[in-house]
Design a protein around this motif. Sequence first.
Motif, mmCIF file in Angstrom:
data_model
loop_
_atom_site.group_PDB
_atom_site.id
_atom_site.type_symbol
_atom_site.label_atom_id
_atom_site.label_comp_id
_atom_site.label_asym_id
_atom_site.label_seq_id
_atom_site.Cartn_x
_atom_site.Cartn_y
_atom_site.Cartn_z
ATOM 1 N N UNK A 42 0.841 -1.199 0.000
ATOM 2 C CA UNK A 42 0.000 0.000 0.000
ATOM 3 C C UNK A 42 0.878 1.253 0.000
ATOM 4 N N UNK A 43 0.364 2.319 -0.563
ATOM 5 C CA UNK A 43 1.076 3.599 -0.517
ATOM 6 C C UNK A 43 0.969 4.126 0.910
ATOM 7 N N UNK A 45 2.078 8.848 -4.701
ATOM 8 C CA UNK A 45 3.152 8.216 -5.473
ATOM 9 C C UNK A 45 2.761 8.135 -6.936
ATOM 10 N N UNK A 46 3.784 8.118 -7.788
ATOM 11 C CA UNK A 46 3.542 7.843 -9.200
ATOM 12 C C UNK A 46 4.415 6.663 -9.593
ATOM 13 N N UNK A 60 0.269 1.059 -12.114
ATOM 14 C CA UNK A 60 1.078 2.202 -12.523
ATOM 15 C C UNK A 60 0.198 3.445 -12.486
ATOM 16 N N UNK A 61 0.834 4.600 -12.599
ATOM 17 C CA UNK A 61 0.096 5.868 -12.564
ATOM 18 C C UNK A 61 0.143 6.503 -11.184
ATOM 19 N N UNK A 62 -0.700 7.529 -11.000
ATOM 20 C CA UNK A 62 -0.732 8.275 -9.736
ATOM 21 C C UNK A 62 -1.550 7.520 -8.698
ATOM 22 N N UNK A 63 -0.963 7.303 -7.528
ATOM 23 C CA UNK A 63 -1.675 6.588 -6.451
ATOM 24 C C UNK A 63 -1.691 7.428 -5.178
ATOM 25 N N UNK A 64 -2.845 7.430 -4.536
ATOM 26 C CA UNK A 64 -2.995 8.173 -3.283
ATOM 27 C C UNK A 64 -2.607 7.287 -2.096
ATOM 28 N N UNK A 65 -2.391 7.914 -0.953
ATOM 29 C CA UNK A 65 -2.092 7.189 0.286
ATOM 30 C C UNK A 65 -3.171 6.126 0.525
ATOM 31 N N UNK A 107 9.329 1.971 -11.563
ATOM 32 C CA UNK A 107 9.954 3.031 -10.764
ATOM 33 C C UNK A 107 8.878 3.857 -10.092
ATOM 34 N N UNK A 108 9.232 4.445 -8.966
ATOM 35 C CA UNK A 108 8.226 5.284 -8.307
ATOM 36 C C UNK A 108 8.793 6.645 -7.946
ATOM 37 N N UNK A 109 7.927 7.625 -8.130
ATOM 38 C CA UNK A 109 8.256 9.011 -7.795
ATOM 39 C C UNK A 109 7.387 9.380 -6.607
#
Lengths: 142, 142, 79, 79
Positions: free
Chosen positions: B32-33, B45-46, B80-85, B120-122
Amino acid sequence: MFAIIETPADLVKLRVDLNDRAAGGYVTFEGWVRDHNEGQQVLRLEYEAYPALANREGSRIVAEAMAKFDIINAACVHRTGLLEIGELAVWVGVTAVHRDTAFAACRYIIDEIKVRVPIWKKEYYVSGDSGWVDCEACASKK
Amino acid sequence: MFAIIETPADLVKLRVDLNDRAAGGYVTFEGWVRDHNEGQQVLRLEYEAYPALANREGSRIVAEAMAKFDIINAACVHRTGLLEIGELAVWVGVTAVHRDTAFAACRYIIDEIKVRVPIWKKEYYVSGDSGWVDCEACASKK
Amino acid sequence: MKFKIEYYAQLRDEAGCSAETVESIASCPAELFSELNATHCFSLTQNQLQVAINDSFSSWTSQLNDDDLVVFMPPMAGG
Amino acid sequence: MKFKIEYYAQLRDEAGCSAETVESIASCPAELFSELNATHCFSLTQNQLQVAINDSFSSWTSQLNDDDLVVFMPPMAGG
């Protein structure tokens, strides 16, 4: 949280209840009724608990896991009654910051539940026979 | 089964797809983020993948787990893509006759996924900064 | 003294009831089990069982008190 | 020869594009990366990266062929 439940577990709710902004890892174990045991074909299972002591000992095991491992939360539910093949008999869920402790605590809980909580199961076989199953620890000593 | 997915995982379907009459144990891991990493407060996270190679390497890891451990089935998906907490970034599920191998194979898959699959994660921080995160193996060497 | 006994799993099947109240002079679970075994002829022996008094695990030599709830438990088989 | 290059993560940010086609006399990924690094000034060095040719992990000294897809990969950080 530990509970003896008499109806199917609400897996969505169990998971949401453990969701935590600080958690990075979530490990679950589910015990399912499988169609065979020790060479016999199984039709269904019946689980019976001594509820007062089962709830007390189950809660103690979950609390031990919380104390022993660096985890955020842990929960476990165990079904009783008649269960068909494929149904969920026991569920354990653990959240932690990192996965290491989540795996270790989940494993600890299911191992302890199986040998310490007063729950018994009766197997109904395809052959028409049925029988109470020996405990896991006893079976492994055979 | 391994897949890179761009929308939230369908956990109910993933679980049903692994259900098997012969399976007695089902272990899952979810990443989980979380709201923090290495002392920084994280907003979201992205995740970015090199899809062709990620799918190939992820599938190879799941196949390795099937060959190495006495399990019935295994699957893994990575967002993949933008993920929230709180959102699910990665999911691993393993079924087996007994729980030992289900735990071991689930652990193997997530460990390998993290170091071998080109994802990869940003991190986007509360401070306004953002940055690509070092790999887990590199971070542990620091 | 009077004790309430509960039976589960194969012990319930063999006792033919899930609970009973007995009058006994047994001072500990071991003595009580021995008495009940004479009546019900259980297939499990004392060393295969565990015992609880008033919903807590107990030893076979614990002191019994009037009105105690005593449960003899076959090997656990949950999960 | 002509190569297709794809960039991901911080390499994409630093290259300013996610893919480009280059003409080069590089015979292996190490030579090709050195050339591209001269243009893009990447913050990661070759020993921090892995390379794939045509969607397979490759060594830095593998033979490159015309029209190969070459991808330089920062340390994996999935999960």
